[in-house]
Design an enzyme around this catalytic site. Structure first.
Site, mmCIF file in Angstrom:
data_model
loop_
_atom_site.group_PDB
_atom_site.id
_atom_site.type_symbol
_atom_site.label_atom_id
_atom_site.label_comp_id
_atom_site.label_asym_id
_atom_site.label_seq_id
_atom_site.Cartn_x
_atom_site.Cartn_y
_atom_site.Cartn_z
ATOM 1 N N ASN A 9 0.860 -1.188 0.000
ATOM 2 C CA ASN A 9 0.000 0.000 0.000
ATOM 3 C C ASN A 9 0.896 1.238 0.000
ATOM 4 O O ASN A 9 1.466 1.590 1.030
ATOM 5 C CB ASN A 9 -0.887 -0.031 1.260
ATOM 6 C CG ASN A 9 -1.696 1.238 1.429
ATOM 7 O OD1 ASN A 9 -1.823 2.041 0.514
ATOM 8 N ND2 ASN A 9 -2.255 1.423 2.627
ATOM 9 N N LYS A 11 0.063 4.209 -0.225
ATOM 10 C CA LYS A 11 -0.634 5.393 0.325
ATOM 11 C C LYS A 11 -0.459 6.569 -0.646
ATOM 12 O O LYS A 11 -0.380 6.352 -1.843
ATOM 13 C CB LYS A 11 -0.138 5.718 1.731
ATOM 14 C CG LYS A 11 -0.129 4.493 2.628
ATOM 15 C CD LYS A 11 -0.017 4.838 4.070
ATOM 16 C CE LYS A 11 0.171 3.566 4.867
ATOM 17 N NZ LYS A 11 -0.075 3.746 6.278
ATOM 18 N N HIS A 98 -9.482 0.784 5.091
ATOM 19 C CA HIS A 98 -8.207 1.055 5.766
ATOM 20 C C HIS A 98 -8.478 2.027 6.914
ATOM 21 O O HIS A 98 -9.324 2.909 6.798
ATOM 22 C CB HIS A 98 -7.205 1.644 4.771
ATOM 23 C CG HIS A 98 -5.815 1.722 5.318
ATOM 24 N ND1 HIS A 98 -5.428 2.685 6.216
ATOM 25 C CD2 HIS A 98 -4.732 0.927 5.104
ATOM 26 C CE1 HIS A 98 -4.147 2.477 6.530
ATOM 27 N NE2 HIS A 98 -3.708 1.425 5.875
ATOM 28 N N GLU A 100 -7.016 4.543 7.914
ATOM 29 C CA GLU A 100 -6.886 5.963 7.566
ATOM 30 C C GLU A 100 -8.155 6.465 6.887
ATOM 31 O O GLU A 100 -8.536 7.624 7.039
ATOM 32 C CB GLU A 100 -5.643 6.168 6.678
ATOM 33 C CG GLU A 100 -4.369 5.994 7.497
ATOM 34 C CD GLU A 100 -3.155 5.525 6.726
ATOM 35 O OE1 GLU A 100 -3.146 5.587 5.485
ATOM 36 O OE2 GLU A 100 -2.201 5.058 7.383
ATOM 37 N N GLU A 170 -5.226 -5.047 10.793
ATOM 38 C CA GLU A 170 -4.212 -4.009 10.956
ATOM 39 C C GLU A 170 -4.440 -3.258 12.264
ATOM 40 O O GLU A 170 -5.233 -2.303 12.299
ATOM 41 C CB GLU A 170 -4.285 -3.019 9.793
ATOM 42 C CG GLU A 170 -4.014 -3.626 8.437
ATOM 43 C CD GLU A 170 -3.457 -2.595 7.497
ATOM 44 O OE1 GLU A 170 -2.335 -2.803 7.020
ATOM 45 O OE2 GLU A 170 -4.117 -1.570 7.250
ATOM 46 N N GLY A 176 2.509 2.354 10.657
ATOM 47 C CA GLY A 176 3.407 3.486 10.455
ATOM 48 C C GLY A 176 4.131 3.916 11.719
ATOM 49 O O GLY A 176 4.760 4.972 11.755
ATOM 50 N N SER A 216 3.589 -2.066 10.306
ATOM 51 C CA SER A 216 5.054 -2.042 10.427
ATOM 52 C C SER A 216 5.711 -3.373 10.069
ATOM 53 O O SER A 216 6.678 -3.792 10.725
ATOM 54 C CB SER A 216 5.466 -1.580 11.837
ATOM 55 O OG SER A 216 5.009 -0.261 12.067
HETATM 56 C C1 PEP Z 1 -0.714 0.155 5.981
HETATM 57 O O1 PEP Z 1 -0.753 1.286 5.563
HETATM 58 O O2 PEP Z 1 -1.621 -0.619 5.681
HETATM 59 C C2 PEP Z 1 0.401 -0.231 6.843
HETATM 60 C C3 PEP Z 1 0.354 -1.392 7.432
HETATM 61 O O3 PEP Z 1 1.423 0.655 6.985
HETATM 62 P P1 PEP Z 1 2.893 0.364 7.619
HETATM 63 O O4 PEP Z 1 3.365 -0.925 7.020
HETATM 64 O O5 PEP Z 1 3.717 1.530 7.191
HETATM 65 O O6 PEP Z 1 2.708 0.250 9.086
#
Ligand code: PEP
Length: 254
Positions: A9, A11, A98, A100, A170, A176, A216
């Site tokens: 992803n 983003k 997601h 976000e 998640e 992040g 992460s």
């Molecule tokens: C994500 O945006 O779905 C995500 C898991 O981000 P990150 O791997 O940067 O934590």
């Protein structure tokens, strides 16, 4: 056997030229190295979708994903992109819900259920995200919350429709932040998710469902996470922006 997937992803990152370079590098590395165990799904921002597929058309294990789609089929919704438009650009997967999107754009369970429906109606495969905040986990609400997100977003689907869905767990506190869920925390939640899916769609369907972990994931923690019996791959944010790091995550899926 259920599908193993590593989805990147991006983003809201990378301009066209940077995106072209990243995809080309990933395609070359995936081609040259042994990554047969997992499918790769690249999820760039919308404008990249127009050219991205052409860069890996002949690569059977790489797919194109969108990070979102509209909750309406078509019409006067300025700034939105429908599932039908995505389908016409040969998109394969759509990330839905997601954290976000849930947090910054106030997407509700009802909105997400509509997006799931439109995705499936247009022959696309939803990657449905669920996850809890740190506060919710500390208050002991995380198991119920994840079950509610799944029930409200997905449980209206028929068994046939549900068989197309990929789940991504998640934990928001791990996205992040550089903090990853421990293997035990990931496995515990993935097993609970599978049990909840079984309560609605039966053991066999739940067993076939791909459940990704996101938060992460990096090349140096991926192998341990992917070794958990109910973790079927990853949804990768930051680490998907570096070709070598991302491909090493793909290679970590055994
Ligand atoms: C994500 O945006 O779905 C995500 C898991 O981000 P990150 O791997 O940067 O934590």
């Amino acid at each position: 056997m259920r599908k193993k997937i590593i989805a990147g992803n991006w983003k809201m990152n990378l301009k066209q030229q940077e995106g072209t370079i990243l995809i080309s590098e990933v395609v070359n590395m995936v081609k040259d190295e042994v990554t047969n165990n997992a499918l790769v799904v690249l999820c760039p921002p919308f404008p990249h979708l127009g050219y991205a597929k052409k860069l890996f058309q002949s690569q059977a294990n790489i797919f194109l994903g969108s990070q979102n789609c509209a909750d309406k089929a078509s019409g006067a919704y300025t700034g939105e992109v429908s599932a039908a438009i995505l389908q016409s650009f040969e998109v394969d997967y759509v990330i839905i819900g997601h954290s976000e999107r849930r947090e910054y754009y106030k997407e509700t369970d009802q909105t997400l259920a509509a997006k799931v429906n439109l995705t499936l109606e247009n022959g696309l495969l939803p990657i449905f995200c669920c996850g809890e905040t740190l506060q919710q986990r500390q208050a002991g609400q995380h198991f119920q919350l994840i079950q509610d997100q799944l029930t409200n977003g997905l449980f209206h689907l028929s068994a046939e429709q549900f068989s197309k869905v990929v789940i991504a767990y998640e934990p928001i506190w791990a996205i992040g932040t550089g903090v990853t869920a421990s293997n035990d925390q990931a496995q515990e939640m993935h097993a609970l998710i599978r049990k909840h899916l079984a309560s609605k769609y039966g053991q066999a369907a739940a067993h076939q469902t791909t459940i990704l972990y996101g938060g992460s994931v990096k090349a140096d923690n991926a192998a341990e996470l992917f070794a958990c019996p109910d973790v079927d791959g990853g949804l990768v944010g930051g680490a998907s922006l570096k070709s070598r790091e991302f491909v090493n995550i793909v290679k970590a899926m055994k």
